[in-house]
Write a protein that holds these residues in place. Sequence first.
Motif, PDB file in Angstrom:
ATOM      1  N   ILE A 288      14.682   6.961   0.104  1.00  0.00           N
ATOM      2  CA  ILE A 288      15.047   8.125  -0.710  1.00  0.00           C
ATOM      3  C   ILE A 288      16.088   9.120  -0.144  1.00  0.00           C
ATOM      4  N   ALA A 289      15.237   9.682   0.828  1.00  0.00           N
ATOM      5  CA  ALA A 289      15.896  10.640   1.782  1.00  0.00           C
ATOM      6  C   ALA A 289      17.180  10.439   2.512  1.00  0.00           C
ATOM      7  N   ASN A 290      17.434   8.979   2.932  1.00  0.00           N
ATOM      8  CA  ASN A 290      18.481   8.788   3.348  1.00  0.00           C
ATOM      9  C   ASN A 290      19.645   8.375   2.520  1.00  0.00           C
ATOM     10  N   SER A 291      19.105   8.648   1.184  1.00  0.00           N
ATOM     11  CA  SER A 291      20.304   7.935   0.314  1.00  0.00           C
ATOM     12  C   SER A 291      21.009   8.832  -0.399  1.00  0.00           C
ATOM     13  N   ASN A 292      22.408   8.472  -0.678  1.00  0.00           N
ATOM     14  CA  ASN A 292      23.178   9.547  -1.311  1.00  0.00           C
ATOM     15  C   ASN A 292      22.929   9.319  -2.714  1.00  0.00           C
ATOM     16  N   ALA A 293      23.268  10.206  -3.652  1.00  0.00           N
ATOM     17  CA  ALA A 293      23.268  10.056  -5.326  1.00  0.00           C
ATOM     18  C   ALA A 293      23.932   8.595  -5.452  1.00  0.00           C
ATOM     19  N   GLY A 294      23.458   7.922  -6.078  1.00  0.00           N
ATOM     20  CA  GLY A 294      24.259   6.755  -6.745  1.00  0.00           C
ATOM     21  C   GLY A 294      23.593   5.564  -5.758  1.00  0.00           C
ATOM     22  N   ASP A 295      23.143   5.514  -4.599  1.00  0.00           N
ATOM     23  CA  ASP A 295      22.703   4.625  -3.870  1.00  0.00           C
ATOM     24  C   ASP A 295      21.277   3.822  -4.496  1.00  0.00           C
ATOM     25  N   VAL A 296      21.106   2.759  -4.042  1.00  0.00           N
ATOM     26  CA  VAL A 296      19.972   2.087  -4.687  1.00  0.00           C
ATOM     27  C   VAL A 296      18.896   1.597  -3.817  1.00  0.00           C
ATOM     28  N   VAL A 432      26.304  -3.268  -7.173  1.00  0.00           N
ATOM     29  CA  VAL A 432      27.861  -3.763  -7.189  1.00  0.00           C
ATOM     30  C   VAL A 432      28.299  -3.040  -8.632  1.00  0.00           C
ATOM     31  N   ILE A 433      27.484  -2.843  -9.450  1.00  0.00           N
ATOM     32  CA  ILE A 433      27.863  -2.087 -10.660  1.00  0.00           C
ATOM     33  C   ILE A 433      28.313  -0.384 -10.171  1.00  0.00           C
ATOM     34  N   GLN A 434      27.515  -0.174  -9.394  1.00  0.00           N
ATOM     35  CA  GLN A 434      27.577   1.313  -9.003  1.00  0.00           C
ATOM     36  C   GLN A 434      28.826   1.405  -8.172  1.00  0.00           C
ATOM     37  N   ALA A 435      28.982   0.309  -7.138  1.00  0.00           N
ATOM     38  CA  ALA A 435      30.321   0.415  -6.502  1.00  0.00           C
ATOM     39  C   ALA A 435      31.691   0.386  -7.455  1.00  0.00           C
ATOM     40  N   VAL A 436      31.551  -0.317  -8.466  1.00  0.00           N
ATOM     41  CA  VAL A 436      32.830  -0.284  -9.520  1.00  0.00           C
ATOM     42  C   VAL A 436      32.732   0.889 -10.191  1.00  0.00           C
ATOM     43  N   SER A 447      19.908   6.938 -12.158  1.00  0.00           N
ATOM     44  CA  SER A 447      19.028   5.770 -12.252  1.00  0.00           C
ATOM     45  C   SER A 447      18.855   5.338 -13.989  1.00  0.00           C
ATOM     46  N   PRO A 448      18.538   6.653 -14.833  1.00  0.00           N
ATOM     47  CA  PRO A 448      18.508   6.298 -15.896  1.00  0.00           C
ATOM     48  C   PRO A 448      19.646   5.990 -16.728  1.00  0.00           C
ATOM     49  N   GLU A 449      20.851   6.278 -16.268  1.00  0.00           N
ATOM     50  CA  GLU A 449      22.113   5.909 -16.918  1.00  0.00           C
ATOM     51  C   GLU A 449      22.389   4.496 -16.580  1.00  0.00           C
ATOM     52  N   MET A 450      21.994   4.000 -15.082  1.00  0.00           N
ATOM     53  CA  MET A 450      22.147   2.829 -14.922  1.00  0.00           C
ATOM     54  C   MET A 450      21.369   1.790 -15.783  1.00  0.00           C
ATOM     55  N   ARG A 451      20.044   2.174 -16.193  1.00  0.00           N
ATOM     56  CA  ARG A 451      18.876   1.677 -16.725  1.00  0.00           C
ATOM     57  C   ARG A 451      19.640   1.441 -18.327  1.00  0.00           C
ATOM     58  N   ASP A 452      20.265   2.602 -18.896  1.00  0.00           N
ATOM     59  CA  ASP A 452      20.549   2.350 -20.179  1.00  0.00           C
ATOM     60  C   ASP A 452      21.769   1.449 -20.130  1.00  0.00           C
ATOM     61  N   ARG A 474      28.435  -8.968 -16.039  1.00  0.00           N
ATOM     62  CA  ARG A 474      29.713  -9.064 -16.624  1.00  0.00           C
ATOM     63  C   ARG A 474      29.878  -8.055 -17.892  1.00  0.00           C
ATOM     64  N   ALA A 475      29.043  -8.110 -18.981  1.00  0.00           N
ATOM     65  CA  ALA A 475      28.908  -7.259 -20.060  1.00  0.00           C
ATOM     66  C   ALA A 475      28.683  -5.770 -19.536  1.00  0.00           C
ATOM     67  N   ALA A 476      27.815  -5.469 -18.601  1.00  0.00           N
ATOM     68  CA  ALA A 476      27.832  -3.953 -18.073  1.00  0.00           C
ATOM     69  C   ALA A 476      29.109  -3.555 -17.608  1.00  0.00           C
ATOM     70  N   LEU A 477      29.872  -4.325 -16.825  1.00  0.00           N
ATOM     71  CA  LEU A 477      31.053  -3.705 -16.344  1.00  0.00           C
ATOM     72  C   LEU A 477      31.981  -3.647 -17.478  1.00  0.00           C
ATOM     73  N   GLU A 478      32.235  -4.552 -18.235  1.00  0.00           N
ATOM     74  CA  GLU A 478      33.210  -4.512 -19.366  1.00  0.00           C
ATOM     75  C   GLU A 478      32.823  -3.439 -20.135  1.00  0.00           C
ATOM     76  N   SER A 479      31.675  -3.065 -20.477  1.00  0.00           N
ATOM     77  CA  SER A 479      31.305  -1.882 -21.188  1.00  0.00           C
ATOM     78  C   SER A 479      31.718  -0.500 -20.419  1.00  0.00           C
ATOM     79  N   LEU A 480      31.406  -0.559 -19.023  1.00  0.00           N
ATOM     80  CA  LEU A 480      31.787   0.731 -18.292  1.00  0.00           C
ATOM     81  C   LEU A 480      33.362   0.807 -18.272  1.00  0.00           C
TER      82      LEU A 480
END
Length: 582
Positions: A288-296, A432-436, A447-452, A474-480
């Motif tokens: 976690i400490a070595n991750s940026n916001a948005g990393d998984v 991959v959703i985060q990359a898009v 994390s909560p937004e990704m979960r929602d 696909r549905a997640a990206l189309e919504s996004l």
Amino acid sequence: MKRLLVPAAVPAVLASVFFGAAATSAAPSPRRELAPEPLNVVEPFDQRLVVKFRDDVRARGATDGTLVSVAERDLSSVIAAAGPSARFRPLIDLPEATLAALEVRAEARSGRAQPDLAGMLVVEVPGASKESLRALGETLQVDAVIEWTSLEVLAVPPSTDLPPASGDLTANQGYRLPNPGLDSDFVSTVFVGDPGLLVRLSDCEYGWNPTHEDLNEVDLHLEPGQTISAGVFTNGWDEHGTAVAGASVGLVNEYGVSGMAPGVEFHTYPEWTDEEGFRRVTCITNAIANSNAGDVVLLEMQTVGLGGGYGPAELDLGVWTAVKVGTDAGVVVVGAAGNGNQNLDSATYASYLARGDSGAILVGAGSANTNHDKLSFSTYGARVDVQAWGTAVTTTGYGTVQYNGSDEDQWYTNGFNGTSSASSLTAPSCAVIQAVQLQYFGTPLTSPEMRDLLIATGWAQGTGGHIGPAVNIRAALESLLSGTAAPAVEASAALAVRAEPNPFRDRTRIRFDATASRETAVEVFDVAGRRVRVLPTEAGPRDRETTWDGRDEGGLLLAPGVYFLRVRDSEDSRTGRVVLSR
């Protein structure tokens, strides 16, 4: 009504930088302490006693094992209860400056006070039985300087349920296709470029085989300074991590399998090493400490719950605490729900639910068909958010499909199962959703937004206890992307400040329109609103331009992440955004 998901708001300090608003310095909201929970002796596993001191105590284990309080609080009652032979050492074996920096990040992003991570200590009592450790833990729970105690379970096997010139197995990877799969192949229709420039995925578990033929050109970025314990290979637990890596980032080639998120930067953090022994909370915290916001960050692990079966790793109080800090810092955390068929909604787990939401995405094991039924072994309950295939996943490792016999570098499986396989498909989906998301909007989902998003767009669950909808990329990206015409990296021209390339690794050219007679400079700010560089400009053939090498004023390389550009002169101010990668 359609759910509207938007990127996280620009921090107030950045609003001040770019829009002239008055900077705010509101005190963070107070942190709610965790209540003591029942201590459970679990056979046949080894266990150790962990104590979390209250944040204002600032308790530390000295190098000689003695207990001290940086805040000069009286700890004599704890020392007396533990006995003269007891020694105290940090649960998280990382520099205190690293932990403090993570706490600052989490507080700044969430607006909430954070726990004193260095105040989680292991109490070592030579010769003590698990029963005596439980008794000591119960005694310490009522001490005024203690927040909680826990009996951490060690060496829990990973959450899989496998039976005991390579061919192309991609046709067997139905999980990459549309329903009942997660439809990861759709990503290529909306994302252009290298996702590794935007997001990284870190896997926390026991071990991996970096020389496997489908992984040997992937840098697994093993955590520096750590040597995977020989016990991992003796138990065959490295096959588990190999299967996870193959499903996530397996090479796209003419043989074997192809990963769900090829090209995503992949890092590995072992939880059992020669240097530190069992280090579950440490490896999670360092990831976690070595991750940026948005990393998984993926938790490919489980623990034994109060019900006697396997549940999510965050049932452990130390893990939950580290995960909560991570999600407050903007890191997306994905965890296996566990293979113990535990009902997390039952009274047995009331104390766990009473802690509140860690922010992690918990993944249950569902059927590999369009029913999306709960599989019999999967832990379940309202806290389990989404599901993915918990059976019949084809990936690297294990050797149920062998090429060249005993050569483990050519072993594959067509039966990677459990909440392990389910979470190993969900984490790269998030990546991959985060990359898009970053390519189009520039600001990561939390994390909560990704979960929602995954819950709102997933395939409905069939039968069984609640494990949530099945992930549908696909549905997640189309919504996004609903109503979005072009990525932010291209649309940045509308701001009249353009960085090319964007994202960049070594150098980017920054161009902008400006009146030739005006003196201008480009200022670079980090996400905390600190100005890190001022770049002189020169006249280009059509506009003004400069270059930036990702360094600060002192010439030091800056951390990867999102940076903001401001061009300002006496009459005008314009802004842009650029992503620095390494």
